[in-house]
Design an enzyme around this catalytic site. Structure first.
Site, PDB file in Angstrom:
ATOM      1  N   ASP A 112       0.856  -1.178   0.000  1.00 18.41           N
ATOM      2  CA  ASP A 112       0.000   0.000   0.000  1.00 18.41           C
ATOM      3  C   ASP A 112       0.897   1.235   0.000  1.00 18.41           C
ATOM      4  O   ASP A 112       2.110   1.123   0.219  1.00 18.41           O
ATOM      5  CB  ASP A 112      -0.922   0.009   1.235  1.00 18.41           C
ATOM      6  CG  ASP A 112      -2.249   0.725   0.983  1.00 18.41           C
ATOM      7  OD1 ASP A 112      -2.217   1.872   0.494  1.00 18.41           O
ATOM      8  OD2 ASP A 112      -3.317   0.155   1.272  1.00 18.41           O
ATOM      9  N   ASP A 139       4.478   1.256  -5.434  1.00 11.49           N
ATOM     10  CA  ASP A 139       3.620   0.890  -6.558  1.00 11.49           C
ATOM     11  C   ASP A 139       3.706  -0.610  -6.826  1.00 11.49           C
ATOM     12  O   ASP A 139       4.764  -1.130  -7.178  1.00 11.49           O
ATOM     13  CB  ASP A 139       4.081   1.677  -7.785  1.00 11.49           C
ATOM     14  CG  ASP A 139       3.119   1.578  -8.953  1.00 11.49           C
ATOM     15  OD1 ASP A 139       2.346   0.612  -9.017  1.00 11.49           O
ATOM     16  OD2 ASP A 139       3.162   2.477  -9.821  1.00 11.49           O
ATOM     17  N   ASP A 162      -9.915   1.119  -5.350  1.00 12.32           N
ATOM     18  CA  ASP A 162     -10.589   2.363  -5.728  1.00 12.32           C
ATOM     19  C   ASP A 162     -11.415   2.102  -6.984  1.00 12.32           C
ATOM     20  O   ASP A 162     -10.875   1.682  -8.012  1.00 12.32           O
ATOM     21  CB  ASP A 162      -9.540   3.451  -6.002  1.00 12.32           C
ATOM     22  CG  ASP A 162     -10.158   4.848  -6.056  1.00 12.32           C
ATOM     23  OD1 ASP A 162     -11.294   4.970  -6.556  1.00 12.32           O
ATOM     24  OD2 ASP A 162      -9.496   5.803  -5.628  1.00 12.32           O
ATOM     25  N   THR A 235     -14.989  -6.989   6.992  1.00 12.21           N
ATOM     26  CA  THR A 235     -14.429  -5.806   7.642  1.00 12.21           C
ATOM     27  C   THR A 235     -15.539  -4.899   8.173  1.00 12.21           C
ATOM     28  O   THR A 235     -16.697  -5.007   7.771  1.00 12.21           O
ATOM     29  CB  THR A 235     -13.563  -4.999   6.656  1.00 12.21           C
ATOM     30  OG1 THR A 235     -14.406  -4.497   5.608  1.00 12.21           O
ATOM     31  CG2 THR A 235     -12.467  -5.871   6.055  1.00 12.21           C
ATOM     32  N   ARG A 236     -15.171  -3.988   9.060  1.00 13.16           N
ATOM     33  CA  ARG A 236     -16.132  -3.034   9.607  1.00 13.16           C
ATOM     34  C   ARG A 236     -16.744  -2.193   8.485  1.00 13.16           C
ATOM     35  O   ARG A 236     -17.954  -1.985   8.417  1.00 13.16           O
ATOM     36  CB  ARG A 236     -15.439  -2.147  10.643  1.00 13.16           C
ATOM     37  CG  ARG A 236     -16.368  -1.166  11.337  1.00 13.16           C
ATOM     38  CD  ARG A 236     -15.655  -0.445  12.466  1.00 13.16           C
ATOM     39  NE  ARG A 236     -14.594   0.419  11.979  1.00 13.16           N
ATOM     40  CZ  ARG A 236     -13.287   0.187  12.145  1.00 13.16           C
ATOM     41  NH1 ARG A 236     -12.901  -0.897  12.787  1.00 13.16           N
ATOM     42  NH2 ARG A 236     -12.380   1.028  11.693  1.00 13.16           N
ATOM     43  N   PHE A 237     -15.881  -1.733   7.579  1.00 12.69           N
ATOM     44  CA  PHE A 237     -16.329  -0.933   6.442  1.00 12.69           C
ATOM     45  C   PHE A 237     -17.331  -1.724   5.588  1.00 12.69           C
ATOM     46  O   PHE A 237     -18.367  -1.215   5.183  1.00 12.69           O
ATOM     47  CB  PHE A 237     -15.110  -0.533   5.597  1.00 12.69           C
ATOM     48  CG  PHE A 237     -15.449   0.022   4.250  1.00 12.69           C
ATOM     49  CD1 PHE A 237     -15.837   1.341   4.106  1.00 12.69           C
ATOM     50  CD2 PHE A 237     -15.381  -0.771   3.116  1.00 12.69           C
ATOM     51  CE1 PHE A 237     -16.155   1.858   2.853  1.00 12.69           C
ATOM     52  CE2 PHE A 237     -15.697  -0.274   1.860  1.00 12.69           C
ATOM     53  CZ  PHE A 237     -16.081   1.051   1.737  1.00 12.69           C
TER      54      PHE A 237
END
Length: 264
Positions: A112, A139, A162, A235-237
Site C-alpha cells: 500500500d 507501486d 478504488d 471488515t467493519r467498512f
C-alpha cells in the site's frame, strides 16, 4: 516522554529531513520509471505516535521499499519457503492481520502507499506475533514488473480497490487486461486471484476482464461471482456497507498453466 499510541505526531522537520529516518521512503521508485496512469491515489492523514513508532522500529525487519532496483528473493524476505500471496491495497491492515493469523502457513506480502496503514499493520503484526506478514511501500506494478521472478506468487488479493466511478477515470482501475497480463507472469500455475468490491459496475467489469483473459479461469463451474471465502474477514467498512444495502461481490479466478508448463 512518549505519546499515547493514539495521539497524533507533532514534529517539525527540517527541509529535506525524511519523515521516518528508519522507516519507509517517501517515493521509493523515484523517477527511475516512466510516468503512467496510476490506479491508486495517495491519501494524506495523520500518523499516530503508535504507528510512527512501529514504522521506525519494525520497517528494517518487516518492510520493503518498492524501488524497482533489484529482484527480491521471497524466501529470503520471509525467512522460509512457504507459499506467498500478494495483497494490493490493505487500508489499515486489520483484515490482513486476521488472514495472517488464520493461516500462519501462508506468507502475505501486503502493499500500500498509505503510511498510517503501513504503521498500523506493522503494529498489528508485532502484537499478534505474525511473522508471516511483510509490508511493501510503493507501486505494486513496479513490484510485479521489476522485482518479482516469474511464477513467484501463489496468490493475488485485491480487496475493495478504488472504483474510480467516473467514466473518464475508468482507465485508472487496476483490474485491466494489461495488469492481468503482467500478473499472470508472476503467479504460479493454479494460483488464485481473489478480488472483492462493493461497487457493482466495477465488479461487472472485473468479471468481464477476468473471464476474457486466457491466463485465468473462473473457479465457479457456472461462471459468475463466488461466495465470500471464510478466510476473507468481513471488515467493519464492509459490514456498514451491507447494512446500507450495498452488494459485495467476490471473484475467484485460477491461473491457467501455459502449454510448456503442461508439458512438464
Amino acid at each position: 516522554m512518549p505519546h499515547a499510541s493514539g495521539a497524533p505526531v507533532r514534529h517539525t522537520r527540517a527541509k529535506g529531513e525524511p519523515r521516518f529516518p528508519d522507516g519507509p521512503q517517501a517515493d521509493p521508485a523515484g523517477s527511475h520509471f516512466e510516468r503512467r496512469i496510476r490506479s491508486f491515489q495517495p491519501r494524506r492523514s495523520r500518523v499516530t505516535a503508535g504507528q510512527a513508532d512501529a514504522l521506525q522500529r519494525l520497517w528494517a525487519q518487516w518492510g520493503l521499499d518498492i524501488d524497482g532496483q533489484r529482484v527480491i528473493d521471497l524466501g529470503e524476505l520471509f525467512g522460509n519457503d512457504r507459499r506467498v500471496v500478494l495483497e494490493i491495497g490493505f487500508g489499515m491492515g486489520e483484515a490482513t492481520a486476521q488472514m495472517a493469523a488464520g493461516d500462519p502457513g501462508t506468507n502475505i506480502l501486503a502493499v500500500d502507499v498509505h503510511t498510517p496503514g503501513q504503521g498500523n499493520l506493522l503494529g498489528l503484526a508485532e502484537r499478534g506475533g505474525l511473522s508471516n506478514v511483510r509490508v511493501g511501500n510503493g507501486d505494486a506494478i513496479i513490484l510485479l514488473r521489476e522485482m518479482l521472478r516469474p511464477d513467484a506468487l501463489d496468490g493475488l488479493r485485491v480487496y475493495f480497490p478504488d472504483p474510480w466511478p467516473k467514466k473518464r477515470h475508468h482507465k485508472r482501475r487496476l483490474i485491466q487486461p494489461e495488469f492481468l497480463d503482467l500478473a499472470a507472469t508472476r503467479l504460479g500455475p493454479g494460483a488464485i486471484v481473489h478480488c472483492a468490491t462493493d461497487w457493482e459496475p466495477y465488479a461487472e467489469q472485473m468479471l468481464d476482464v477476468l473471464t476474457a483473459h486466457p491466463g485465468f479461469e473462473n473457479t465457479q463451474p457456472e461462471g459468475g461471482f463466488a461466495p465470500r471465502p471464510e478466510y476473507r474477514p468481513l471488515t467493519r467498512f464492509e459490514g456498514q456497507g451491507l447494512d446500507k444495502g450495498h452488494v459485495v461481490n467476490d471473484l475467484l479466478f485460477r491461473r491457467v498453466p501455459h502449454q510448456d508448463e503442461l508439458a512438464h
